[in-house]
Design a protein around this motif. Structure first.
Motif, PDB file in Angstrom:
ATOM      1  N   GLN A 117       0.814  -1.215   0.000  1.00 50.96           N
ATOM      2  CA  GLN A 117       0.000   0.000   0.000  1.00 50.96           C
ATOM      3  C   GLN A 117       0.850   1.269   0.000  1.00 50.96           C
ATOM      4  O   GLN A 117       0.326   2.368  -0.018  1.00 50.96           O
ATOM      5  CB  GLN A 117      -0.943   0.003   1.213  1.00 50.96           C
ATOM      6  N   GLY A 118       2.173   1.101   0.038  1.00 53.20           N
ATOM      7  CA  GLY A 118       3.074   2.241   0.008  1.00 53.20           C
ATOM      8  C   GLY A 118       3.378   2.831   1.375  1.00 53.20           C
ATOM      9  O   GLY A 118       4.030   3.869   1.471  1.00 53.20           O
ATOM     10  N   ASP A 119       2.898   2.199   2.441  1.00 54.94           N
ATOM     11  CA  ASP A 119       3.179   2.667   3.797  1.00 54.94           C
ATOM     12  C   ASP A 119       4.451   1.971   4.283  1.00 54.94           C
ATOM     13  O   ASP A 119       4.405   1.034   5.076  1.00 54.94           O
ATOM     14  CB  ASP A 119       1.994   2.359   4.717  1.00 54.94           C
ATOM     15  N   PHE A 120       5.595   2.466   3.810  1.00 46.63           N
ATOM     16  CA  PHE A 120       6.866   1.817   4.103  1.00 46.63           C
ATOM     17  C   PHE A 120       7.264   1.965   5.569  1.00 46.63           C
ATOM     18  O   PHE A 120       7.859   1.059   6.147  1.00 46.63           O
ATOM     19  CB  PHE A 120       7.963   2.352   3.182  1.00 46.63           C
ATOM     20  N   VAL A 121       6.925   3.090   6.171  1.00 47.51           N
ATOM     21  CA  VAL A 121       7.260   3.294   7.574  1.00 47.51           C
ATOM     22  C   VAL A 121       6.417   2.361   8.452  1.00 47.51           C
ATOM     23  O   VAL A 121       6.928   1.700   9.358  1.00 47.51           O
ATOM     24  CB  VAL A 121       7.079   4.773   7.978  1.00 47.51           C
ATOM     25  N   GLY A 122       5.111   2.266   8.171  1.00 50.97           N
ATOM     26  CA  GLY A 122       4.248   1.339   8.903  1.00 50.97           C
ATOM     27  C   GLY A 122       4.687  -0.102   8.709  1.00 50.97           C
ATOM     28  O   GLY A 122       4.682  -0.905   9.653  1.00 50.97           O
ATOM     29  N   SER A 123       5.076  -0.425   7.487  1.00 51.49           N
ATOM     30  CA  SER A 123       5.563  -1.764   7.189  1.00 51.49           C
ATOM     31  C   SER A 123       6.826  -2.064   7.982  1.00 51.49           C
ATOM     32  O   SER A 123       6.977  -3.161   8.538  1.00 51.49           O
ATOM     33  CB  SER A 123       5.843  -1.900   5.684  1.00 51.49           C
ATOM     34  N   LEU A 124       7.712  -1.091   8.064  1.00 46.20           N
ATOM     35  CA  LEU A 124       8.957  -1.275   8.818  1.00 46.20           C
ATOM     36  C   LEU A 124       8.669  -1.514  10.297  1.00 46.20           C
ATOM     37  O   LEU A 124       9.306  -2.361  10.930  1.00 46.20           O
ATOM     38  CB  LEU A 124       9.877  -0.073   8.642  1.00 46.20           C
ATOM     39  N   GLU A 125       7.699  -0.789  10.843  1.00 55.15           N
ATOM     40  CA  GLU A 125       7.343  -1.004  12.254  1.00 55.15           C
ATOM     41  C   GLU A 125       6.887  -2.442  12.477  1.00 55.15           C
ATOM     42  O   GLU A 125       7.286  -3.087  13.437  1.00 55.15           O
ATOM     43  CB  GLU A 125       6.242  -0.025  12.668  1.00 55.15           C
ATOM     44  N   ARG A 126       6.047  -2.951  11.570  1.00 54.86           N
ATOM     45  CA  ARG A 126       5.570  -4.336  11.684  1.00 54.86           C
ATOM     46  C   ARG A 126       6.719  -5.320  11.493  1.00 54.86           C
ATOM     47  O   ARG A 126       6.823  -6.312  12.195  1.00 54.86           O
ATOM     48  CB  ARG A 126       4.475  -4.624  10.657  1.00 54.86           C
ATOM     49  N   MET A 127       7.578  -5.055  10.511  1.00 50.91           N
ATOM     50  CA  MET A 127       8.706  -5.956  10.249  1.00 50.91           C
ATOM     51  C   MET A 127       9.665  -5.991  11.438  1.00 50.91           C
ATOM     52  O   MET A 127      10.279  -7.012  11.710  1.00 50.91           O
ATOM     53  CB  MET A 127       9.458  -5.537   8.981  1.00 50.91           C
ATOM     54  N   ASN A 128       9.771  -4.873  12.143  1.00 54.56           N
ATOM     55  CA  ASN A 128      10.625  -4.854  13.331  1.00 54.56           C
ATOM     56  C   ASN A 128      10.090  -5.823  14.383  1.00 54.56           C
ATOM     57  O   ASN A 128      10.863  -6.545  15.018  1.00 54.56           O
ATOM     58  CB  ASN A 128      10.723  -3.432  13.894  1.00 54.56           C
ATOM     59  N   GLU A 129       8.768  -5.872  14.555  1.00 52.48           N
ATOM     60  CA  GLU A 129       8.155  -6.845  15.472  1.00 52.48           C
ATOM     61  C   GLU A 129       8.468  -8.268  15.016  1.00 52.48           C
ATOM     62  O   GLU A 129       8.813  -9.129  15.832  1.00 52.48           O
ATOM     63  CB  GLU A 129       6.635  -6.662  15.509  1.00 52.48           C
ATOM     64  N   VAL A 130       8.335  -8.507  13.718  1.00 50.68           N
ATOM     65  CA  VAL A 130       8.580  -9.847  13.170  1.00 50.68           C
ATOM     66  C   VAL A 130      10.032 -10.244  13.377  1.00 50.68           C
ATOM     67  O   VAL A 130      10.327 -11.365  13.793  1.00 50.68           O
ATOM     68  CB  VAL A 130       8.207  -9.903  11.667  1.00 50.68           C
ATOM     69  N   ARG A 131      10.940  -9.323  13.122  1.00 52.79           N
ATOM     70  CA  ARG A 131      12.374  -9.621  13.265  1.00 52.79           C
ATOM     71  C   ARG A 131      12.734  -9.963  14.702  1.00 52.79           C
ATOM     72  O   ARG A 131      13.546 -10.847  14.951  1.00 52.79           O
ATOM     73  CB  ARG A 131      13.209  -8.452  12.763  1.00 52.79           C
TER      74      ARG A 131
END
Length: 171
Positions: A117-131
């Protein structure tokens, strides 16, 4: 993810035709704590014929083991001839990307949806949880790095745009 507007059998078949795929694999999961069920289908793209189905049920805290059992059930009976060495290499690659927790996989899917959806900052926040939850997974690490690069680019672009707007006002 499969229950969103992004994925349905018709769409999957159309995408399969566009990319020249002969088969597509679709699937779903349902959890009723503490159990979960994974289902999958192999579909011939040209005819929409369901070639093979498989399902497994088990403890949702053992997602990786369920995935292994599902893959074995799906491959069993298909015209695939894997040598013992190829099977071992496949298992090793699967182990590199091991994620046992369903919630982590859901968060990973949410991160990918935000990215799309182009929300790269929101995606990064979620990916940080996953990592944090799956630090040993290679695919999680690679995805995180890619999302981080895109988020950083997005932040830089916003900063440049803001600076340009400020400069225009001054000039």
């Amino acid at each position: 993810l499969q229950q969103t507007a992004f994925v349905d059998s018709a769409t999957a078949q159309t995408v399969g035709l566009l990319v020249g795929a002969e088969y597509i694999v679709t699937g779903a999961f349902i959890t009723m704590s503490p159990k979960m069920r994974l289902d999958t289908r192999v579909i011939r793209v040209a005819t929409a014929e369901i070639v093979k189905t498989a399902e497994v049920t088990g403890d949702q805290k053992k997602l990786f083991e369920l995935q292994q059992r599902l893959a074995d059930a799906l491959i069993d009976g298909l015209a695939l001839a894997l040598s013992p060495e190829e099977k071992e290499r496949l298992r090793a690659r699967q182990e590199e990307n091991r994620v046992d927790d369903v919630e982590t996989m859901v968060t990973y899917s949410e991160a990918l949806t935000l990215y799309d959806q182009g929300d790269f900052v929101g995606s990064l926040e979620r990916m940080n949880e996953v990592r944090k939850r799956a630090p040993a997974s290679k695919i999680v690490g690679l995805t995180y790095d890619h999302v981080e690069d895109r988020a950083r680019d997005k932040v830089k672009d916003k900063a440049v745009k803001k600076a340009n707007e400020k400069a225009k006002k001054i000039l």
